[in-house]
Write a protein that holds these residues in place. Sequence first.
Motif, short mmCIF file in Angstrom:
data_model
loop_
_atom_site.label_atom_id
_atom_site.label_comp_id
_atom_site.label_asym_id
_atom_site.label_seq_id
_atom_site.Cartn_x
_atom_site.Cartn_y
_atom_site.Cartn_z
N VAL A 44 0.83 -1.21 0.00
CA VAL A 44 0.00 0.00 0.00
C VAL A 44 0.86 1.26 0.00
CG1 VAL A 44 -1.68 1.35 1.31
CG2 VAL A 44 -1.95 -1.13 1.12
N ALA A 45 1.86 1.31 0.90
CA ALA A 45 2.73 2.48 0.99
C ALA A 45 3.51 2.70 -0.30
CB ALA A 45 3.70 2.31 2.17
N SER A 46 4.05 1.62 -0.88
CA SER A 46 4.80 1.73 -2.13
C SER A 46 3.92 2.25 -3.25
CB SER A 46 5.39 0.37 -2.52
OG SER A 46 6.27 -0.11 -1.53
N SER A 47 2.67 1.76 -3.29
CA SER A 47 1.76 2.18 -4.35
C SER A 47 1.37 3.64 -4.22
CB SER A 47 0.49 1.31 -4.30
OG SER A 47 0.81 -0.05 -4.55
N LEU A 48 1.14 4.11 -3.01
CA LEU A 48 0.79 5.51 -2.80
C LEU A 48 1.97 6.43 -3.13
CD1 LEU A 48 -1.33 5.32 0.47
CD2 LEU A 48 -2.14 5.59 -1.87
N ILE A 49 3.19 5.99 -2.79
CA ILE A 49 4.38 6.77 -3.15
C ILE A 49 4.52 6.84 -4.67
CG2 ILE A 49 6.91 6.77 -3.10
CD1 ILE A 49 6.69 5.54 -0.27
N PHE A 50 4.32 5.71 -5.33
CA PHE A 50 4.37 5.67 -6.79
C PHE A 50 3.36 6.65 -7.38
CE2 PHE A 50 2.33 3.95 -10.64
CZ PHE A 50 3.41 3.90 -11.50
N PHE A 51 2.13 6.62 -6.87
CA PHE A 51 1.07 7.50 -7.37
C PHE A 51 1.39 8.96 -7.10
CE2 PHE A 51 -3.40 8.97 -7.77
CZ PHE A 51 -3.70 8.35 -8.96
N ALA A 52 2.02 9.24 -5.98
CA ALA A 52 2.33 10.63 -5.60
C ALA A 52 3.31 11.28 -6.56
CB ALA A 52 2.89 10.67 -4.18
N PHE A 53 4.13 10.48 -7.26
CA PHE A 53 5.09 11.05 -8.21
C PHE A 53 4.39 11.77 -9.36
CE2 PHE A 53 8.31 8.28 -6.27
CZ PHE A 53 9.41 9.12 -6.31
N PHE A 54 3.14 11.43 -9.63
CA PHE A 54 2.40 12.08 -10.70
C PHE A 54 1.79 13.41 -10.25
CE2 PHE A 54 2.38 7.61 -12.00
CZ PHE A 54 2.75 7.72 -13.33
N GLY A 55 1.74 13.64 -8.97
CA GLY A 55 1.19 14.89 -8.46
C GLY A 55 0.37 14.66 -7.21
N LEU A 56 0.58 15.50 -6.20
CA LEU A 56 -0.15 15.35 -4.94
C LEU A 56 -1.64 15.61 -5.11
CD1 LEU A 56 2.35 17.01 -2.43
CD2 LEU A 56 1.97 14.58 -2.84
N GLU A 57 -2.01 16.44 -6.10
CA GLU A 57 -3.43 16.70 -6.32
C GLU A 57 -4.15 15.44 -6.80
OE1 GLU A 57 -1.26 17.94 -10.13
OE2 GLU A 57 -0.94 17.93 -7.96
N TYR A 58 -3.47 14.64 -7.64
CA TYR A 58 -4.05 13.38 -8.09
C TYR A 58 -4.18 12.41 -6.92
CZ TYR A 58 -3.00 15.01 -12.83
OH TYR A 58 -2.94 15.74 -14.00
N LEU A 59 -3.14 12.38 -6.08
CA LEU A 59 -3.17 11.50 -4.90
C LEU A 59 -4.32 11.90 -3.97
CD1 LEU A 59 -1.89 9.25 -3.20
CD2 LEU A 59 -0.39 10.97 -2.19
N GLY A 60 -4.55 13.21 -3.84
CA GLY A 60 -5.63 13.68 -2.98
C GLY A 60 -6.99 13.20 -3.45
N VAL A 61 -7.24 13.29 -4.76
CA VAL A 61 -8.52 12.82 -5.32
C VAL A 61 -8.67 11.32 -5.09
CG1 VAL A 61 -9.83 12.53 -7.46
CG2 VAL A 61 -8.57 14.65 -7.05
N PHE A 62 -7.58 10.58 -5.26
CA PHE A 62 -7.59 9.13 -5.05
C PHE A 62 -7.91 8.80 -3.59
CE2 PHE A 62 -4.81 5.08 -5.11
CZ PHE A 62 -5.93 4.29 -5.34
N LEU A 63 -7.30 9.51 -2.65
CA LEU A 63 -7.50 9.23 -1.23
C LEU A 63 -8.94 9.54 -0.80
CD1 LEU A 63 -4.14 10.53 0.32
CD2 LEU A 63 -4.87 8.15 -0.02
N VAL A 64 -9.53 10.59 -1.37
CA VAL A 64 -10.93 10.90 -1.05
C VAL A 64 -11.83 9.75 -1.50
CG1 VAL A 64 -12.87 12.41 -1.60
CG2 VAL A 64 -10.63 13.40 -1.09
N SER A 65 -11.58 9.22 -2.69
CA SER A 65 -12.35 8.07 -3.18
C SER A 65 -12.19 6.88 -2.25
CB SER A 65 -11.90 7.70 -4.59
OG SER A 65 -12.52 6.52 -5.04
N ILE A 66 -10.97 6.63 -1.80
CA ILE A 66 -10.70 5.51 -0.90
C ILE A 66 -11.43 5.68 0.43
CG2 ILE A 66 -8.90 4.40 0.49
CD1 ILE A 66 -6.97 4.85 -1.85
N LEU A 67 -11.33 6.86 1.01
CA LEU A 67 -11.94 7.11 2.32
C LEU A 67 -13.46 6.98 2.26
CD1 LEU A 67 -9.77 10.13 3.55
CD2 LEU A 67 -9.75 7.79 4.44
N CYS A 68 -14.06 7.51 1.21
CA CYS A 68 -15.53 7.42 1.09
C CYS A 68 -15.98 5.97 0.93
CB CYS A 68 -16.01 8.27 -0.09
SG CYS A 68 -15.84 10.05 0.19
N ASN A 69 -15.26 5.21 0.13
CA ASN A 69 -15.63 3.81 -0.06
C ASN A 69 -15.35 2.98 1.19
OD1 ASN A 69 -16.52 2.95 -3.01
ND2 ASN A 69 -15.10 4.68 -3.21
N LEU A 70 -14.35 3.37 1.97
CA LEU A 70 -14.13 2.71 3.26
C LEU A 70 -15.32 2.92 4.19
CD1 LEU A 70 -10.36 3.33 4.14
CD2 LEU A 70 -11.52 1.12 4.03
#
Length: 516
Positions: A44-70
């Motif tokens: 999980v940590a490695s994947s989020l770090i990988f995703f963060a390289f594309f931009g923190l704004e993209y990671l933020g949108v992804f995390l909101v989706s994850i939190l809501c579905n959780l």
Amino acid sequence: MLFNSYGFVFAFLLIFLAGFYGLRLIYDRTRLCFLERVARLYLVASSLIFFAFFGLEYLGVFLVSILCNLVFIFLQKKISKNRAKLLKILFVFSIIFNVFYLGFFKYARFFAEIFAGISDTKKENIVVLPLAISFYTFSQISMQADLYRGKIDCSDYLEYLTYITFFPKLLQGPIMRFGDFKSQTTNLLGKSISVEKIESALSLFVLGLAKKSLLADTLAAVTNFGYSQPDTLSSTEALVVIFIYPLQLYFDFSGYCDMAMAIGRMVGIELPNNFNSPFKSRNIDELWKRWHMTLTSFFTEYVYIPLGGGRKGEFRTYVNFIIIFLVSGFWHGAGLGFILWGALHALAYVLTRFCIKRRIVEDSMDDRIRAKTGISGKNRYKRLMNKPFGIFFNYLFVAFTFSLVGAGSIGTAISLFRRVFGNFVVGFSKNFLELFMLDELWYIIKMTSFANGKYSMTICMWIIIAISFAICLFAKNAYEIAEKKLTVKRAVLFGLLFVWSVLAFSEVSTYIYMGF
């Protein structure tokens, strides 16, 4: 950070694998059960770090989706199964949320341009499409649906996080179901990974890397040029652009999927195959059984069957097919070109299924199966359409309809088609031919008598196009080639191919499915 980049191949991937195999080594020596959870957290940590390289704004949108579905998963677990109506309301709300979340980010610009008539300066302020949102949203939807139906049990939130964030499948798929992924990650550290598996994974990664870096990126230079300035092309140049765009899309997408499968295999996770030689298809029905197969499976399971599938009569079945393709068009992108693309494929698919059912044309059954079942062609038309003619006409349809997507707008596509169907102009400009100048191939041509000839650059172009079509039509799939035993000769060839692909990184292009 793309898979075909120096940073990924020589830094991120090596560090990721070193950490994972370090955990495996500790587990082998200690058999500490909690290390399984540590391994999941590591993924999980490695994947989020990988995703963060594309931009923190993209990671933020992804995390909101994850939190809501959780939250949805948590509520489903807390609500008693006897309260069926409340569970259904929660499920419907979760689907609406995910669809709206995807729609808001993906179509905000599209609908704003249509209904508000915004100026060019205001377009810059509209929300930009977040990275990979189409893929992880569909994964969220499939999980919520399977959880509601009782097909899966998500008793551990870490299992969900590992599934939704696993970086090899995050950008481009394949769209894998939670139950299938969970079975792959059970006993993650204790799972045996043989030398043969590692060899096949390395071979598959190199083949995918070569498809992306050598073929897709070379063809991309041509299609980008053609679609950006269609009015400057001759008729033959426009035809080349139209015909090679599906090749570029295939090598780009399937190459990335091959690399994703290879990385998953390196850590003991088998991702499903997403392509099966799609351009060998004899009709549009067969094409969609071979192209982006996990997306086809998703639409079948979660859209087609709930709509009634083929259980409510022939007419309703065809209507359901049309709905599927229109939804697919919307999923692929925001624009009239995507909608028209979906509509044309829907029409072709319905006509093909109609003709197959009435045996006007045969389906794509293998000749041996046809012999066993006693079904055979009764006229020449069937035989012709089931052989190379069928493959050719099917590709012809794919090439022209895919141009609606590649062009980026209806206007650009029309301009390109005008170059072909207007006053037909034969010839290739030097600027156009130079786009095919793959340095390594050009060096070989320079060693021959063709180097100083008038058509040397044209020969280089046709060689690249011929090789691309030959691979699609006659070669085995990359995953089939990778399964063969790695001999010394094959190891040397794969090594040379890897070096060649790495040297081509300087000409890297954006991964095309990031825009879908």
